[in-house]
Design an enzyme around this catalytic site. Structure first.
Site, PDB file in Angstrom:
ATOM      1  N   LYS A  72       6.700   2.151  13.801  1.00  0.00           N
ATOM      2  CA  LYS A  72       6.783   2.912  12.550  1.00  0.00           C
ATOM      3  C   LYS A  72       6.731   4.401  12.845  1.00  0.00           C
ATOM      4  O   LYS A  72       6.009   4.840  13.735  1.00  0.00           O
ATOM      5  CB  LYS A  72       5.603   2.570  11.632  1.00  0.00           C
ATOM      6  CG  LYS A  72       5.548   1.123  11.203  1.00  0.00           C
ATOM      7  CD  LYS A  72       4.284   0.839  10.406  1.00  0.00           C
ATOM      8  CE  LYS A  72       4.222  -0.618  10.007  1.00  0.00           C
ATOM      9  NZ  LYS A  72       2.945  -0.936   9.344  1.00  0.00           N
ATOM     10  N   TYR A 132       7.392   5.869   5.442  1.00  0.00           N
ATOM     11  CA  TYR A 132       7.525   5.432   6.829  1.00  0.00           C
ATOM     12  C   TYR A 132       8.803   4.656   7.078  1.00  0.00           C
ATOM     13  O   TYR A 132       9.324   3.972   6.211  1.00  0.00           O
ATOM     14  CB  TYR A 132       6.308   4.644   7.293  1.00  0.00           C
ATOM     15  CG  TYR A 132       5.914   3.437   6.481  1.00  0.00           C
ATOM     16  CD1 TYR A 132       6.153   2.152   6.955  1.00  0.00           C
ATOM     17  CD2 TYR A 132       5.253   3.574   5.262  1.00  0.00           C
ATOM     18  CE1 TYR A 132       5.757   1.033   6.232  1.00  0.00           C
ATOM     19  CE2 TYR A 132       4.849   2.470   4.539  1.00  0.00           C
ATOM     20  CZ  TYR A 132       5.108   1.195   5.035  1.00  0.00           C
ATOM     21  OH  TYR A 132       4.717   0.096   4.320  1.00  0.00           O
ATOM     22  N   ASP A 170      -7.233  -6.941   2.184  1.00  0.00           N
ATOM     23  CA  ASP A 170      -7.737  -6.143   3.306  1.00  0.00           C
ATOM     24  C   ASP A 170      -9.248  -6.272   3.499  1.00  0.00           C
ATOM     25  O   ASP A 170      -9.745  -6.010   4.587  1.00  0.00           O
ATOM     26  CB  ASP A 170      -7.344  -4.674   3.143  1.00  0.00           C
ATOM     27  CG  ASP A 170      -5.873  -4.422   3.457  1.00  0.00           C
ATOM     28  OD1 ASP A 170      -5.209  -5.330   4.013  1.00  0.00           O
ATOM     29  OD2 ASP A 170      -5.382  -3.332   3.153  1.00  0.00           O
TER      30      ASP A 170
END
Length: 181
Positions: A72, A132, A170
C-alpha cells in the site's frame, strides 16, 4: 520527491516535492518511474481506496495473506493520522517490529507499506481523509488482523485509549503471538 527507507526493509517514507504560491499548491503524489528508480521496487497499483474518519478512529492492524497480500502507498488528504506498519514477514530480521509516521495534509508525507506487513492508523485531528493505493485486490478470505494494543508490539498510538473509536471487528483481533501469519 524524497524517499527514505525506514528501519524496516522496503518500507519507505515518501515526501513529494510541493510547488506552492498564493494560489495554493501542486504536487505529484505518485509517479511509477520515479518510485521504481528511488526504491528499486516494481509495484503496479490496481486499486485506490479512501476513508473518512473522525478523531480517535483507529483502523487496524490489518493484513492480507498469501497470494492476496497487498502493498500500500498511503497518504492523508485532509487532517492528520498516526500511521503504523508492522513487519509480519517471519523470515525478516525486523519481524515483529513497527514504524509509526505522522501523515498529514500539512506535511504531505506518504508511507509505502510492502507486502507482508500489517497496517493501521489512528486519527489525531478532528477528521481525516485517508487515501491509499493497493497493488492487489482485497480478498475477504485472506484477511487477518492483529489487536491494536498488543503488548509485544507496544505501539504508542499518541492518543489516550479512552478517546479511541474501534470497530467491533478490530476489538476482537488476534494477539501478535496468535495471529495467523
Amino acid at each position: 520527491m524524497t524517499v527514505t527507507e525506514t528501519k524496516l526493509k522496503d518500507c519507505f517514507i515518501i515526501e513529494p516535492q510541493v510547488f506552492g504560491d498564493k494560489r495554493g499548491y501542486f504536487l505529484e503524489s505518485y509517479n511509477a518511474e520515479t518510485f521504481k528508480k528511488l526504491t528499486n521496487l516494481d509495484v503496479t497499483f490496481v486499486q485506490d481506496n479512501e476513508s473518512f474518519s473522525s478523531r480517535g478512529v483507529l483502523r487496524g492492524l490489518h493484513y492480507q495473506l498469501g497470494e492476496h497480500a497487498q502493498a500500500k502507498l498511503v497518504r492523508v488528504v485532509k487532517g492528520e493520522v498516526l500511521d503504523v506498519a508492522v513487519d509480519i514477514r517471519k523470515d525478516s530480521p525486523t519481524f515483529g517490529q513497527h514504524v509509526a509516521v505522522n501523515l498529514s495534509e500539512e506535511n504531505k508525507k506518504q508511507l509505502f507499506v510492502p507486502r507482508g506487513f500489517a497496517h493501521g492508523f489512528v486519527v489525531l485531528s478532528e477528521t481525516a481523509i485517508f487515501s491509499y493505493k493497493c497493488d492487489n485486490f482485497y480478498n475477504k478470505a485472506s484477511e487477518g488482523s492483529i489487536i491494536y494494543n498488543d503488548k509485544s508490539l507496544n505501539i504508542d498510538w499518541q492518543i489516550d485509549e479512552s478517546e479511541m473509536l474501534i470497530s467491533e471487528k478490530d476489538t476482537i483481533s488476534s494477539s501478535f503471538e496468535n495471529a495467523k501469519l
